[in-house]
Design a protein around this motif. Structure first.
Motif, PDB file in Angstrom:
ATOM      1  N   LYS A   1       5.569   4.964  13.540  1.00 25.43           N
ATOM      2  CA  LYS A   1       6.942   4.513  13.761  1.00 25.43           C
ATOM      3  C   LYS A   1       7.828   4.678  12.531  1.00 25.43           C
ATOM      4  O   LYS A   1       8.993   4.292  12.537  1.00 25.43           O
ATOM      5  N   GLY A   2       7.240   5.224  11.465  1.00 27.55           N
ATOM      6  CA  GLY A   2       8.014   5.442  10.250  1.00 27.55           C
ATOM      7  C   GLY A   2       8.075   4.258   9.323  1.00 27.55           C
ATOM      8  O   GLY A   2       8.917   4.213   8.417  1.00 27.55           O
ATOM      9  N   VAL A   3       7.170   3.297   9.480  1.00 33.44           N
ATOM     10  CA  VAL A   3       7.131   2.126   8.601  1.00 33.44           C
ATOM     11  C   VAL A   3       6.229   2.450   7.405  1.00 33.44           C
ATOM     12  O   VAL A   3       5.089   2.891   7.579  1.00 33.44           O
ATOM     13  N   ALA A   4       6.742   2.219   6.198  1.00 32.47           N
ATOM     14  CA  ALA A   4       6.027   2.587   4.982  1.00 32.47           C
ATOM     15  C   ALA A   4       5.568   1.364   4.210  1.00 32.47           C
ATOM     16  O   ALA A   4       6.218   0.308   4.232  1.00 32.47           O
ATOM     17  N   SER A   5       4.450   1.511   3.513  1.00 33.04           N
ATOM     18  CA  SER A   5       3.977   0.506   2.562  1.00 33.04           C
ATOM     19  C   SER A   5       3.386   1.239   1.369  1.00 33.04           C
ATOM     20  O   SER A   5       2.926   2.376   1.486  1.00 33.04           O
TER      21      SER A   5
ATOM     22  N   LEU B   1      12.006  13.272  14.055  1.00 31.91           N
ATOM     23  CA  LEU B   1      12.063  11.850  14.397  1.00 31.91           C
ATOM     24  C   LEU B   1      12.647  10.989  13.286  1.00 31.91           C
ATOM     25  O   LEU B   1      12.807   9.788  13.476  1.00 31.91           O
ATOM     26  N   GLY B   2      12.963  11.572  12.155  1.00 28.69           N
ATOM     27  CA  GLY B   2      13.545  10.795  11.066  1.00 28.69           C
ATOM     28  C   GLY B   2      12.740  10.899   9.790  1.00 28.69           C
ATOM     29  O   GLY B   2      11.621  11.410   9.769  1.00 28.69           O
ATOM     30  N   VAL B   3      13.326  10.391   8.713  1.00 30.25           N
ATOM     31  CA  VAL B   3      12.710  10.460   7.395  1.00 30.25           C
ATOM     32  C   VAL B   3      12.651   9.063   6.803  1.00 30.25           C
ATOM     33  O   VAL B   3      13.508   8.213   7.076  1.00 30.25           O
ATOM     34  N   VAL B   4      11.639   8.822   5.984  1.00 29.00           N
ATOM     35  CA  VAL B   4      11.499   7.547   5.304  1.00 29.00           C
ATOM     36  C   VAL B   4      11.209   7.808   3.829  1.00 29.00           C
ATOM     37  O   VAL B   4      10.458   8.716   3.481  1.00 29.00           O
ATOM     38  N   ALA B   5      11.867   7.028   2.958  1.00 32.24           N
ATOM     39  CA  ALA B   5      11.584   7.079   1.525  1.00 32.24           C
ATOM     40  C   ALA B   5      10.390   6.186   1.229  1.00 32.24           C
ATOM     41  O   ALA B   5      10.285   5.076   1.730  1.00 32.24           O
ATOM     42  N   VAL B   6       9.475   6.690   0.404  1.00 37.39           N
ATOM     43  CA  VAL B   6       8.251   5.974   0.071  1.00 37.39           C
ATOM     44  C   VAL B   6       8.126   5.952  -1.440  1.00 37.39           C
ATOM     45  O   VAL B   6       8.107   7.011  -2.081  1.00 37.39           O
ATOM     46  N   GLY B   7       8.039   4.764  -2.023  1.00 37.28           N
ATOM     47  CA  GLY B   7       7.877   4.750  -3.460  1.00 37.28           C
ATOM     48  C   GLY B   7       8.131   3.402  -4.084  1.00 37.28           C
ATOM     49  O   GLY B   7       8.233   2.375  -3.397  1.00 37.28           O
ATOM     50  N   THR B   8       8.232   3.406  -5.392  1.00 36.41           N
ATOM     51  CA  THR B   8       8.402   2.215  -6.200  1.00 36.41           C
ATOM     52  C   THR B   8       9.738   2.293  -6.924  1.00 36.41           C
ATOM     53  O   THR B   8      10.519   3.225  -6.723  1.00 36.41           O
ATOM     54  N   ALA B   9       9.981   1.340  -7.821  1.00 37.37           N
ATOM     55  CA  ALA B   9      11.213   1.365  -8.614  1.00 37.37           C
ATOM     56  C   ALA B   9      11.136   2.375  -9.749  1.00 37.37           C
ATOM     57  O   ALA B   9      12.149   2.670 -10.386  1.00 37.37           O
TER      58      ALA B   9
END
Length: 469
Positions: free
Chosen positions: A346-350, A297-305
């Motif tokens: 839904k692939g929404v990251a926080s 279903l897709g990939v999401v990047a999760v992280g900080t700077a």
């Protein structure tokens, strides 16, 4: 001074792979929300102490039985990348039911517990990954070697001399599993450094295969000295994490490669056409969602700077929690904050970072009233120019509210010890309490450099009330 250094003694090419064929929907039953993770029944007031290893993970069955993953510290120069784990089985009163050790020449990685009371163990050997079905007392019922010829045939074509075996070359701790009713989902890293997820039946038959992450270069890293990989930080960039939410959606998590942090992003783009928005340097965590029928279903990047590292992965009702740490470089060696992130269905990251004391790392998190209960270790120091971690660390377990940068309430009276103290897991119980466990008297990076007897750790498992708001 011990520096984090790439090991380039073995040439590893940048590799690519492609999507697997779609599974047959007729062989993959529709998700059953009733089989999703739920609060476990409350066992008796367990308060266990372990003398030979620390408590790494726990699973509580519907009848209160406890399956405990216990790990002994291993020396960097003799068994790095091959953890020494076993499973201890207890009934709801804490009475022992049985024990599971790895088969000869294999490494025990993980266990899943099924509604029937049986379990499935994941073991790794030079020939690949083995799935072993066990009964409630730990007796082996049947087993199978995961065989996947598509690893070598996934496009692009395999280059001459490229490794294409079923298992990662430099560490065996590269697979995890999660129960799906009496079946399970398994995620592993191959010899091409690709990540593949499998849906497997109760009979240990593979019903679906999904390429999660295309193969890419991961250079092994090591220390110029030291005897213990505290927190497992050297292996973390090989690690694979898997979870399943209440709707049957599967989440697979990985972190960036430590040396070439853009290799993973470039592989995702080349093979899948994914446009991944994250840290420009690619030093993030990456979560792929998989539908119940095996579709990616897709990939999401999760992280900080900053650089982010992944150490834990926990399903929620509609998503997954990621935990670890984020580095904010400083000259004191305390520039690590604990990291908690969420990815929904839904692939929404926080993402949240928070500080406890000096260096912090989170190992697990579970949703509770008022936020998430996060557990880990703090008050350590790490070589600001390398990876050596101090012998001193303190356990923490507390509730993190949304958008907070510190814990607002902590569990009372956690066991403590000299040297490394860590809380490794939290399991919510049906009566509102929580089962927690971890490490006591563990080693830092250099504890056993001169005295092998210091390469030791004890463990604990106990039940605590959640803090009031």
């Amino acid at each position: 001074m011990d520096l984090l250094t790439p090991i380039r003694g073995i040439a590893l090419a940048a590799l690519l792979a492609a999507c697997a064929p779609s599974p047959d929907p007729a062989r993959s039953p529709a998700p059953d929300p009733a089989r999703s993770p739920a609060p476990s029944p409350a066992p008796e007031d367990l308060d266990l102490r372990l003398d030979d290893g620390f408590a790494r993970a726990a699973h509580v069955h519907a009848n209160g039985d406890l399956a405990l993953v216990v790990e002994r510290p291993v020396h960097l120069h003799t068994r790095h990348g091959r953890p020494d784990r076993r499973i201890l089985l207890f009934d709801s009163t804490g009475a022992p039911r049985g024990q599971v050790e790895a088969a000869p020449s294999r490494t025990l990685l993980d266990v899943a517990v099924h509604p029937s009371g049986e379990g499935t163990v994941l073991e790794a050997g030079d020939d690949g990954y083995h799935l072993v079905r066990i009964d409630r007392a730990g007796a082996r019922l049947r087993e199978v070697l995961l065989v996947d010829p598509a690893i070598a045939t996934d496009p692009p074509l395999l280059r001459d001399g490229e490794p294409s075996g079923p298992i990662e070359l430099h560490t065996r701790d590269t697979g995890r599993l999660v129960a799906d009713g009496e079946g399970l989902v398994v995620a592993t890293r191959t010899g091409r450094h690709s990540v593949v997820a499998y849906r497997v039946s109760a009979a240990l038959v593979v019903e679906a295969r999904t390429l999660v992450v295309p193969a890419h270069a991961i250079y092994p890293v090591g220390l110029t000295g030291g005897s213990y990989d505290t927190f497992g930080q050297l292996d973390a960039h090989y690690g694979v994490h898997v979870a399943r939410d209440a709707s049957g959606v599967v989440y697979v998590g990985v972190q960036h490669a430590r040396v070439d942090s853009l290799a993973l992003v470039e592989a995702l783009s080349s093979v899948f056409g994914d446009v991944v928005f994250g840290d420009p340097d690619g030093r993030d965590l990456y979560v792929t969602r998989i539908a119940p029928d095996g579709r990616r279903l897709g990939v999401v990047a999760v992280g900080t700077a900053e650089e982010d590292q992944l150490y834990g992965f926990r399903a929620t009702e509609d998503g997954v929690l990621l935990v670890g740490r984020s580095e904010i470089p400083d000259e004191t060696g305390t520039g690590f904050e604990a990291l908690v992130a969420r990815v929904d269905g839904k692939g929404v990251a926080s993402v949240q970072r928070f500080d406890v004391a000096r260096g912090d790392v989170a190992f697990d998190a579970v949703p509770v009233a008022g936020g998430v209960l996060v557990v880990g270790a703090s008050a350590y120091v790490q070589n600001p120019h390398g990876a050596s971690i101090s012998e001193e660390a303190t356990s923490f377990a507390g509730v993190l509210a949304s958008s907070a940068t510190s814990l607002h309430a902590e569990l009372a009276s956690l066991p403590a010890s000299p040297r490394q103290s860590q809380v490794r897991f939290a399991v919510p119980l049906a009566d509102g309490r929580v089962l927690v466990g971890g490490m006591l008297d563990g080693p830092g990076t250099h504890s056993a450099d001169l005295d092998p007897a210091l390469l030791r750790a004890r463990g604990f498992v106990t039940v605590r009330a959640l803090p009031s708001r």
